[in-house]
Design a protein around this motif. Sequence first.
Motif, PDB file in Angstrom:
ATOM      1  N   THR A  77       0.835  -1.201   0.000  1.00  0.00           N
ATOM      2  CA  THR A  77       0.000   0.000   0.000  1.00  0.00           C
ATOM      3  C   THR A  77       0.870   1.251   0.000  1.00  0.00           C
ATOM      4  OG1 THR A  77      -1.613  -1.223   1.299  1.00  0.00           O
ATOM      5  CG2 THR A  77      -1.913   1.147   1.154  1.00  0.00           C
ATOM      6  N   VAL A  78       1.850   1.289   0.901  1.00  0.00           N
ATOM      7  CA  VAL A  78       2.730   2.452   0.975  1.00  0.00           C
ATOM      8  C   VAL A  78       3.477   2.631  -0.350  1.00  0.00           C
ATOM      9  CG1 VAL A  78       4.808   3.352   2.078  1.00  0.00           C
ATOM     10  CG2 VAL A  78       2.979   2.408   3.475  1.00  0.00           C
ATOM     11  N   ALA A  79       4.011   1.523  -0.865  1.00  0.00           N
ATOM     12  CA  ALA A  79       4.815   1.607  -2.092  1.00  0.00           C
ATOM     13  C   ALA A  79       3.988   2.103  -3.267  1.00  0.00           C
ATOM     14  CB  ALA A  79       5.417   0.243  -2.399  1.00  0.00           C
ATOM     15  N   ILE A  80       2.775   1.572  -3.416  1.00  0.00           N
ATOM     16  CA  ILE A  80       1.966   1.949  -4.579  1.00  0.00           C
ATOM     17  C   ILE A  80       1.459   3.378  -4.452  1.00  0.00           C
ATOM     18  CG2 ILE A  80      -0.242   1.487  -5.714  1.00  0.00           C
ATOM     19  CD1 ILE A  80       0.469  -1.516  -5.071  1.00  0.00           C
ATOM     20  N   LEU A  81       0.997   3.749  -3.260  1.00  0.00           N
ATOM     21  CA  LEU A  81       0.524   5.117  -3.078  1.00  0.00           C
ATOM     22  C   LEU A  81       1.645   6.111  -3.365  1.00  0.00           C
ATOM     23  CD1 LEU A  81      -1.766   4.919   0.080  1.00  0.00           C
ATOM     24  CD2 LEU A  81      -2.424   5.263  -2.302  1.00  0.00           C
ATOM     25  N   VAL A  94      -0.904   5.155   7.327  1.00  0.00           N
ATOM     26  CA  VAL A  94      -2.241   5.048   7.918  1.00  0.00           C
ATOM     27  C   VAL A  94      -3.154   4.221   7.011  1.00  0.00           C
ATOM     28  CG1 VAL A  94      -4.254   6.341   8.694  1.00  0.00           C
ATOM     29  CG2 VAL A  94      -1.963   7.253   9.088  1.00  0.00           C
ATOM     30  N   VAL A  95      -3.109   4.542   5.691  1.00  0.00           N
ATOM     31  CA  VAL A  95      -3.953   3.787   4.750  1.00  0.00           C
ATOM     32  C   VAL A  95      -3.550   2.318   4.767  1.00  0.00           C
ATOM     33  CG1 VAL A  95      -4.640   3.541   2.337  1.00  0.00           C
ATOM     34  CG2 VAL A  95      -4.303   5.812   3.299  1.00  0.00           C
ATOM     35  N   GLY A  96      -2.227   2.073   4.772  1.00  0.00           N
ATOM     36  CA  GLY A  96      -1.748   0.693   4.821  1.00  0.00           C
ATOM     37  C   GLY A  96      -2.287  -0.032   6.042  1.00  0.00           C
ATOM     38  N   GLY A  97      -2.236   0.644   7.194  1.00  0.00           N
ATOM     39  CA  GLY A  97      -2.778   0.039   8.404  1.00  0.00           C
ATOM     40  C   GLY A  97      -4.256  -0.274   8.260  1.00  0.00           C
ATOM     41  N   LEU A  98      -4.994   0.657   7.648  1.00  0.00           N
ATOM     42  CA  LEU A  98      -6.436   0.429   7.475  1.00  0.00           C
ATOM     43  C   LEU A  98      -6.695  -0.732   6.516  1.00  0.00           C
ATOM     44  CD1 LEU A  98      -7.752   4.118   7.364  1.00  0.00           C
ATOM     45  CD2 LEU A  98      -7.973   2.445   9.210  1.00  0.00           C
ATOM     46  N   VAL A  99      -5.869  -0.813   5.450  1.00  0.00           N
ATOM     47  CA  VAL A  99      -6.018  -1.952   4.532  1.00  0.00           C
ATOM     48  C   VAL A  99      -5.796  -3.248   5.302  1.00  0.00           C
ATOM     49  CG1 VAL A  99      -4.982  -3.130   2.556  1.00  0.00           C
ATOM     50  CG2 VAL A  99      -5.407  -0.684   2.447  1.00  0.00           C
ATOM     51  N   GLY A 100      -4.755  -3.259   6.138  1.00  0.00           N
ATOM     52  CA  GLY A 100      -4.482  -4.449   6.945  1.00  0.00           C
ATOM     53  C   GLY A 100      -5.650  -4.782   7.856  1.00  0.00           C
TER      54      GLY A 100
END
Lengths: 339, 346
Positions: A77-81, A94-100
């Motif tokens: 998520t972090v890499a793609i964003l 934060v988004v990565g955490g939410l995806v998880g």
Amino acid sequence: MNRLSTLVKSSSSDLLVLLGVVAILSILPVALNPFLLSVATGVLIFALAAIGWNVLSGFAGQFSFGHAAFFGLGAYTVAILLTKYSVSPWLGLVVGGLVGAAFGLVVGWVSFRFGLKGAYFALATFAVAEMLRITFNNLDYLGAGIGITIPLVYGDDWVRMQFSNTREIHYWLILGLLAVAVVATIAIKRSRIGSYMFAVREDEDAAAALGINPLKTKLVAMSISGFITAVAGGYFTLFFLFIDPDVVFGAVVSVAILLRPIVGGMGTIWGPVIGAAVLSLLGELTRSLVRDPPAFLSFIEGANGLDQVLFGLILVVMIIRAPDGILGWFRRRRKQAQT
Amino acid sequence: MGRKLTSDTTVNETTQGRSRAWVWTVLAIVAFVLGIFLVQSGWWDSNHSVFAQAVVSGLLIGGVYGLVAMGLSLVFGVLDIINFAHGALMTIGIYASYLLFQEYGVDPYISLLITVPLLFVVGMGIQHFAINPVMTAPVHNQLLLTLGIAIMIENILLVVFTGTPRSIELPYARESFDLGFVTLDFPLKVFGAVVSMPKLIAFVMAIVLALVLYVLIQRTWLGSAIRASAQQPEGAELVGIDINRIYMITFGIGAAAAGAAGTLVMPFLFVSPTAGATFNIIAFVVVVLGGMGSVPGALVGGLIIGLTQEMSQIFVSGSSKFLSVFVVFILVLLFRPQGIFGKAHR
């Protein structure tokens, strides 16, 4: 406010320990050379991932053998964003955490609804992580097997979280995240939902008879756990600047994550951190022993894989001698000394 | 987790039978419709040799999967242990027969006489010294213990043999054999599919060994002692069974099955310290699919997984063959965790 002050009072010893540990760890970069500093940063990243695992498997008793799924989702998520949409990693984490967390909810809902537990749940999580690894290996949009490389920027860039000359900043940031996660687990442990988790871990049927909703409790544990481990995965991307499916979704990652709390002490606040420290110290020691052995052992010099043999041996002996981890071993010793 | 080993008594036989019949009916209808569709669309005419190859390859490798899984299933069913060292034990079998062939010219199939007892003893040793002390520990500790053993075995092999992949060529793999009524010309051609000799031998031997193991479990005194220890450890001890010895023998048999599988796959595999690890993961899928502790279940499960793996490559090009295996695995875990041959529990 009242509840907060009770929390602080009731867990003041844990918080004091945390303060001490953070204080000591934060001056560590002064003493370490750049190589050891980056090793230490890696240790902290995996300690964070392990704290996430500990919430689901240590607190709520649902043994996950596939936390690489969360780790990898956060990393990707972090890499793609960052690479495709130029979203700052601050938001990306934060988004990565939410995806998880969301992924944890979905996987958890399906598997707990169908009553998976014990070894079956462990094998299911393992299969989920492997499926993600294979899928990401085949999606061209996500870089397929080649993976994603984060382009380097010149100088310090706080928006893209790249610090060219000062690796200490990464170290301190991940240390800060780790401290937040420890505080979070202390809060969970003292809270109502934490007690529900322990009850479900000890006896699900008894917990249900007392009016606890086991499904809901396990889902909460799974999403918190997924969140924390995914953030750790996101930080992995930021620090190493390169990921591919095997590196972040591999079974090795799942094992690396779950070994730490088990070695340290499952279901305890400090188990994941102690386990991470001990395991990486051991790893570095055995590696340097093989690289540069003392005179009487000179024949083992450069024997590829010998450090892993030692590692496996230590693991086996530890499971037999100290089955409840380092903290559990100390606790038992103290009890024996008292009686 | 339920402890059970198949025996000839069944619980809820009628409902079991009904649900099984229902599953088979649906499967048959799906297969029939799919068949008509494929023939009608002309797909069959252009692809039937690819199809035949997939079926043949799937069945051949599936037999080996079954053999690997049998040992795992036995250990799973009797000792209640998720054995992550099973693949590493298989790798010991692979290297043992490789060494015997390269250094002493021992035929790989003759070396079964050495690798099977060797792995039996190794397995008994592991059970006695490492696993017995943690028999009452939680599941995850046993899992980690076997993981530690696997790491040790794989890396000892890495230290001794280095990571260089090796392979052998069977001297008689391309000869013809006159069996009197038919001449077998290797590599065989069956319906347009190629069958190599080592794979065929591995398949046949896997079936034979499965039968031997089945008879051992179902028809001998030792087998009933093993089954008793699986179903009711305390009861078994009460009637005078030395349960620790049974556990040792069971783990030994499991390891021996892994060793036999290793020897059988050695002639057509790249020999490397992690060669067995892939089989370990597949074997877990097969064990759950076939039902824990069920020898016939492991064999049938192995064949199904072998077929799934090869067939999926026809229909979904480009994706890894293991993805379909894991999809099947998840579906089985969710809808039939007791496996095809297992009885309902949980």
